[in-house]
Design a protein around this motif. Sequence first.
Motif, short mmCIF file in Angstrom:
data_model
loop_
_atom_site.label_atom_id
_atom_site.label_comp_id
_atom_site.label_asym_id
_atom_site.label_seq_id
_atom_site.Cartn_x
_atom_site.Cartn_y
_atom_site.Cartn_z
N TYR A 27 53.79 -22.40 -33.89
CA TYR A 27 54.99 -22.99 -34.31
C TYR A 27 55.54 -23.95 -35.63
O TYR A 27 55.51 -24.49 -35.86
N ALA A 28 54.43 -23.37 -36.61
CA ALA A 28 54.62 -23.75 -37.86
C ALA A 28 56.44 -23.18 -38.66
O ALA A 28 56.31 -21.90 -38.03
N GLN A 29 56.61 -24.06 -38.70
CA GLN A 29 57.83 -24.06 -39.89
C GLN A 29 58.01 -22.46 -40.63
O GLN A 29 56.93 -21.79 -40.92
N GLY A 30 58.61 -21.94 -40.80
CA GLY A 30 57.94 -20.48 -41.49
C GLY A 30 57.67 -19.17 -40.97
O GLY A 30 57.96 -18.46 -41.07
N GLN A 31 57.09 -19.37 -40.15
CA GLN A 31 56.57 -18.56 -38.89
C GLN A 31 58.01 -17.66 -37.64
O GLN A 31 58.36 -19.25 -37.45
N GLN A 32 57.82 -16.48 -36.99
CA GLN A 32 58.69 -15.97 -36.40
C GLN A 32 58.34 -17.10 -35.27
O GLN A 32 60.19 -16.59 -35.13
N ALA A 33 57.44 -16.91 -34.73
CA ALA A 33 57.71 -18.25 -33.61
C ALA A 33 58.40 -19.55 -33.56
O ALA A 33 58.74 -19.70 -32.55
N TYR A 34 58.67 -19.66 -34.95
CA TYR A 34 58.86 -21.57 -34.67
C TYR A 34 60.20 -20.60 -35.23
O TYR A 34 61.36 -21.43 -34.18
N LYS A 35 60.93 -20.23 -35.42
CA LYS A 35 62.26 -19.46 -35.56
C LYS A 35 62.99 -18.89 -34.02
O LYS A 35 64.16 -19.75 -33.80
N LYS A 36 62.21 -18.72 -33.26
CA LYS A 36 62.63 -17.98 -31.84
C LYS A 36 62.59 -19.12 -31.35
O LYS A 36 63.45 -19.63 -30.25
N ILE A 87 57.66 -15.78 -26.36
CA ILE A 87 57.55 -15.98 -27.62
C ILE A 87 56.02 -15.43 -28.66
O ILE A 87 55.65 -15.56 -29.56
N VAL A 88 55.82 -16.79 -27.59
CA VAL A 88 54.47 -17.54 -28.72
C VAL A 88 52.52 -16.63 -28.29
O VAL A 88 52.60 -16.49 -29.50
N TRP A 89 52.41 -15.98 -26.70
CA TRP A 89 51.12 -15.57 -26.18
C TRP A 89 50.90 -14.19 -27.69
O TRP A 89 50.24 -14.14 -28.37
N PRO A 90 52.47 -13.46 -28.02
CA PRO A 90 51.89 -12.06 -28.73
C PRO A 90 51.77 -12.09 -29.64
O PRO A 90 50.67 -11.71 -30.29
N ALA A 91 52.01 -13.82 -30.64
CA ALA A 91 52.06 -14.23 -31.89
C ALA A 91 50.40 -14.84 -31.96
O ALA A 91 49.57 -14.75 -32.81
N ILE A 92 50.23 -14.90 -30.86
CA ILE A 92 48.75 -15.90 -30.97
C ILE A 92 47.23 -14.19 -30.86
O ILE A 92 46.22 -14.75 -31.46
N ALA A 93 48.03 -13.75 -29.92
CA ALA A 93 47.00 -12.81 -29.88
C ALA A 93 46.57 -11.60 -31.23
O ALA A 93 45.85 -11.40 -31.43
N THR A 94 48.29 -11.14 -32.08
CA THR A 94 47.59 -11.00 -33.36
C THR A 94 47.16 -11.34 -34.49
O THR A 94 45.79 -11.52 -34.90
N LEU A 95 47.03 -13.02 -34.49
CA LEU A 95 46.48 -13.58 -35.28
C LEU A 95 44.35 -14.09 -34.66
O LEU A 95 43.46 -13.88 -35.23
#
Length: 546
Positions: free
Chosen positions: A372-381, A419-427
């Motif tokens: 959710y942090a500013q600058g992250q792809q998920a934030y923008k979406k 939006i969020v789940w794929p980003a979390i999985a990568t991390l």
Amino acid sequence: MAVYRNGLLFLTTSCSVVKPTLERILEATTAIVKQTLYVSLDPNHIQNMGRKNNQILIPNTKSLQSTFNIVYSKAFQLQNSLDVRVLLSDAKVFQTSWKLHQACEVLITDYPGYKERDFMEYVKQRFSNGLNIRIEHLANLNCDLSECIEETKQEEEEMLLTQKKVYEHTVMGGTFDRLHAGHKILLTEACLRTKCRLTIGVTCGPMIKNKVLKELIEPVNTRIEKLLEFLQDVDPCIEYNLQPITDPYGPSTVLPELQCIVTSEETKQGGEKVNDVRHSLGLSVLDQHVISIVPDIVQNETEEGKVSSSNTRKRLLGKLLRPPTHKPHLPVLPYVIGLTGGTASGKSRICQRLEKLGAAVINCDKLGHETYAQGQQAYKKIVEEFGAVVLNENGDINRQALGLIVFADRHKLQKLNNIVWPAIATLFKQKIIESAAGGHRVVVLDAAVLLEAGWTEVVHEIWVSIIPLEESIKRVMERDGLSKEAATQRLNSQLTNEERVAKANILFCSYWDYEITFMQVKRAWNDLQLRIDSYLHNSEHNECKL
């Protein structure tokens, strides 16, 4: 000493002689039989050998019932996982040949002439699955009963004076989840009281909604199937009418031909209400026979003082409910546990304890914060999808404001998840690699949406934490300052406890004191270490074969 899955305890002395020695007999027997133990009382076997008609029956007396009660209660104390089944029909109709559901591997007897040909033939005749089983004498199991004294004639006469009243058609009811000693004593009384037909209502639906750990109650069809197998084993001479019921009365206030109702002390008032309803409908009032509750001497502070299904379900917490699915694409180490559960279900405290025990813990909620942090792809979406209304003054995403939007609309919630789940999985996949490099043997993925997000393919086992819905609502209201309506709405947007439990390998419940939860966690952790060691051993063995 050899150990067997299923066995038959074949006792040839009378009840009055056997009863004082049952504890020793059962100690010896339960030491070698671990799954199903059939018990047959046949004091008239010598007289009945070779007879085709006019066989001598065991008197159907209170003394016989009390003997059966001792068998069930003592066996439960010694080995509560053992499925004990006392065969009854010799007290009513001589059963020439028993067809038992479970094939026995050993017959244990007190008969001195257990090697005699006539006795061997008699056993083969009576138990069709006993043709090639091993026969052990109790004396060979360090259980010598030679000092027992035969009962007196006076005792025999007193037994005959206490013959039970038997009815054409008897009724009873209950949940009958995971049959235990209390159930079996109740069912035995009903069978001994019944000549022709036994009707049983098995509760389901609204009748079980307030039960402790209702999520672990087996489906009603499964309970009926297991109940019928037990009944057909112990007394195949009765016609059984088993049916699901969704109200307190079921068939007991409908069938005019009923004569008797069997209840426990706990359900005695229910039996009395049945008679009140029958009387108001112009039906005959039933004779009521009440069975004493069986005390549970091994309960802890959260359990009932009686043998009960709720105690049995509580004892499943922290134990393997179902074997893990084999996933050859995952290495044995690090062994990844997916821990999930609804909001306020106690996952955080469980993770703290697992971390102290040696696991690496990956908190997916914290990883979500990173996305959710500013600058992250998920934030923008997220901003593109939901607009500036979800932002604080400093431009950060206001998760509480976002939550109010998505928890009120499943369609919007799914958009956020996509939006969020794929980003979390990568991390978290990167975190798992780092934990393994740090020498951790077990990694716990703390993920509330483990099942919904489809992350089960990256974990070896699924561990679930639950609490009753009412308690969840209360905790969310206190923790997040929400109204009851808002808390309920949030929880209703998540998977139900039943849906999670259906996928669980291990289940926890944090409803009680934290120490109780920690006991569940310690049990699960210790068993997990044994499983991992076994997997590693098998893996090394397979490599050697290659």
